[in-house]
Design an enzyme around this catalytic site. Structure first.
Site, PDB file in Angstrom:
ATOM      1  N   ASP A 260     -11.746  75.617 -14.893  1.00 16.95           N
ATOM      2  CA  ASP A 260     -10.684  74.627 -14.855  1.00 16.95           C
ATOM      3  C   ASP A 260     -11.098  73.575 -13.845  1.00 16.95           C
ATOM      4  O   ASP A 260     -11.461  73.896 -12.713  1.00 16.95           O
ATOM      5  CB  ASP A 260      -9.337  75.254 -14.477  1.00 16.95           C
ATOM      6  CG  ASP A 260      -8.200  74.334 -14.890  1.00 16.95           C
ATOM      7  OD1 ASP A 260      -8.124  74.008 -16.091  1.00 16.95           O
ATOM      8  OD2 ASP A 260      -7.426  73.902 -14.030  1.00 16.95           O
TER       9      ASP A 260
ATOM     10  N   GLY B  13     -16.216  63.428 -20.682  1.00  8.23           N
ATOM     11  CA  GLY B  13     -15.006  63.194 -19.891  1.00  8.23           C
ATOM     12  C   GLY B  13     -15.099  61.974 -18.981  1.00  8.23           C
ATOM     13  O   GLY B  13     -15.435  60.861 -19.426  1.00  8.23           O
TER      14      GLY B  13
HETATM   15  P1  ITT Z   1     -11.071  73.864 -21.652  1.00 11.82           P
HETATM   16  O1  ITT Z   1      -9.760  73.882 -20.927  1.00 11.82           O
HETATM   17  O2  ITT Z   1     -10.987  74.342 -23.063  1.00 11.82           O
HETATM   18  O3  ITT Z   1     -12.179  74.540 -20.880  1.00 11.82           O
HETATM   19  P2  ITT Z   1     -10.950  70.997 -21.142  1.00 11.82           P
HETATM   20  O4  ITT Z   1     -11.926  69.877 -21.372  1.00 11.82           O
HETATM   21  O5  ITT Z   1      -9.537  70.800 -21.624  1.00 11.82           O
HETATM   22  O6  ITT Z   1     -11.580  72.331 -21.773  1.00 11.82           O
HETATM   23  P3  ITT Z   1      -9.864  71.308 -18.449  1.00 11.82           P
HETATM   24  O7  ITT Z   1      -8.546  71.783 -18.970  1.00 11.82           O
HETATM   25  O8  ITT Z   1     -10.496  72.024 -17.305  1.00 11.82           O
HETATM   26  O9  ITT Z   1     -10.966  71.333 -19.608  1.00 11.82           O
HETATM   27  O10 ITT Z   1      -9.737  69.786 -18.122  1.00 11.82           O
HETATM   28  C1  ITT Z   1     -10.725  69.179 -17.403  1.00 11.82           C
HETATM   29  C2  ITT Z   1     -10.600  67.681 -17.529  1.00 11.82           C
HETATM   30  O11 ITT Z   1     -11.449  67.112 -16.547  1.00 11.82           O
HETATM   31  C3  ITT Z   1     -11.065  67.163 -18.877  1.00 11.82           C
HETATM   32  O12 ITT Z   1     -10.451  65.925 -19.140  1.00 11.82           O
HETATM   33  C4  ITT Z   1     -12.556  66.974 -18.636  1.00 11.82           C
HETATM   34  O13 ITT Z   1     -13.113  66.009 -19.499  1.00 11.82           O
HETATM   35  C5  ITT Z   1     -12.565  66.533 -17.186  1.00 11.82           C
HETATM   36  N1  ITT Z   1     -13.781  67.029 -16.527  1.00 11.82           N
HETATM   37  C6  ITT Z   1     -14.001  68.279 -16.032  1.00 11.82           C
HETATM   38  N2  ITT Z   1     -15.256  68.398 -15.582  1.00 11.82           N
HETATM   39  C7  ITT Z   1     -15.832  67.206 -15.811  1.00 11.82           C
HETATM   40  C8  ITT Z   1     -17.114  66.715 -15.598  1.00 11.82           C
HETATM   41  O14 ITT Z   1     -18.073  67.479 -15.094  1.00 11.82           O
HETATM   42  N3  ITT Z   1     -17.366  65.457 -15.955  1.00 11.82           N
HETATM   43  C9  ITT Z   1     -16.420  64.677 -16.493  1.00 11.82           C
HETATM   44  N4  ITT Z   1     -15.184  65.056 -16.740  1.00 11.82           N
HETATM   45  C10 ITT Z   1     -14.883  66.319 -16.408  1.00 11.82           C
END
Ligand code: ITT
Length: 219
Positions: free
Chosen positions: A61, A173
């Protein structure tokens, strides 16, 4: 073999590059509790993911915290990315004098066994402690108690940076708007990003602990 339970292939790509153990992706969208801290979300996610797969799992997360917005979007980063989009996050941040930010992430591991947690200052180890009182009270059978108290090990990583106008094509992201040491994460390849990123730091701590546990088990 470890199962990475996530809908985000970018996270898996980084874990595969980092870990020596084979990593399989299961795109199970475990219910994310609305909580103000990533550790609580990750710990509960790891338990739900373990119950779904029945084998050793990690979940991640993570989120972007922007100082001028008191840490927002933080745990709401995925929602904000899907609704506003990163261009508009940049448009909001550019109005601020202070554009400092950080990526924060928690990798949570669960394998259903009562492994002994190794006390380390870098890790947040909260076996069972992240349960709400109501969740404990609601667990009426031995099985439910065991489920809610599945041991989870948490590994945190943080990287400071600056929000900038989008640059670069790699990553995922918020990578194009997050600059570290003159380059955005989207201007780095996976190996370069892993060497400094929140996920790389959390995975490093996880790998160190996991390898030690395996060695202690004689595997
Ligand atoms: P899961 O919950 O299914 O693992 P998710 O992408 O929804 O996938 P999160 O709920 O942890 O993951 O949300 C993380 C947010 O932060 C999401 O918008 C990601 O794109 C962003 N994020 C996390 N790590 C990142 C990174 O290394 N580089 C860019 N954006 C990141």
């Amino acid at each position: 073999m470890i199962t990475f339970v996530t809908t985000n292939p970018g996270k898996v790509r980084e874990a595969r590059e980092y870990l020596s153990t084979p990593v399989e992706q299961v795109a199970f969208d475990y219910p994310e509790v609305q909580a103000a801290d990533l550790a609580t979300v990750a710990a509960r996610g790891a338990r739900a993911a373990y119950r779904h797969t029945g084998g050793p799992v990690i979940v991640d997360d993570s989120g972007l915290t922007i100082d001028a917005f008191d840490g927002f979007p933080g745990p709401y980063s995925a929602y904000v990315q899907d609704t506003l989009g990163i261009e508009r996050v940049w448009e909001l941040a550019r109005r601020e004098d202070d554009r400092s930010a950080a990526f924060r992430g928690v990798v949570a591991y669960c394998d259903g066994t009562a492994f002994e947690a190794t006390p380390e200052p870098v890790d947040t180890e909260r076996r069972g402690q992240d349960l709400g009182v109501d969740e404990r009270a609601g667990a009426t059978t031995d099985e439910q108690v065991a489920e809610t108290e599945l041991p989870v090990r948490l590994f945190e990583g943080v990287v400071p940076g600056t929000v900038v106008a989008p640059r670069g094509e790699s990553g995922f992201g918020y990578d194009p708007i997050f600059e570290y040491d003159g380059r955005t994460f989207a201007e780095m390849d996976t190996e370069e990003k892993n060497a400094i990123s929140h996920r790389g730091r959390a995975l490093a701590r996880f790998a160190e602990w996991y390898d030690r546990e395996r060695a202690a088990d004689g595997e």
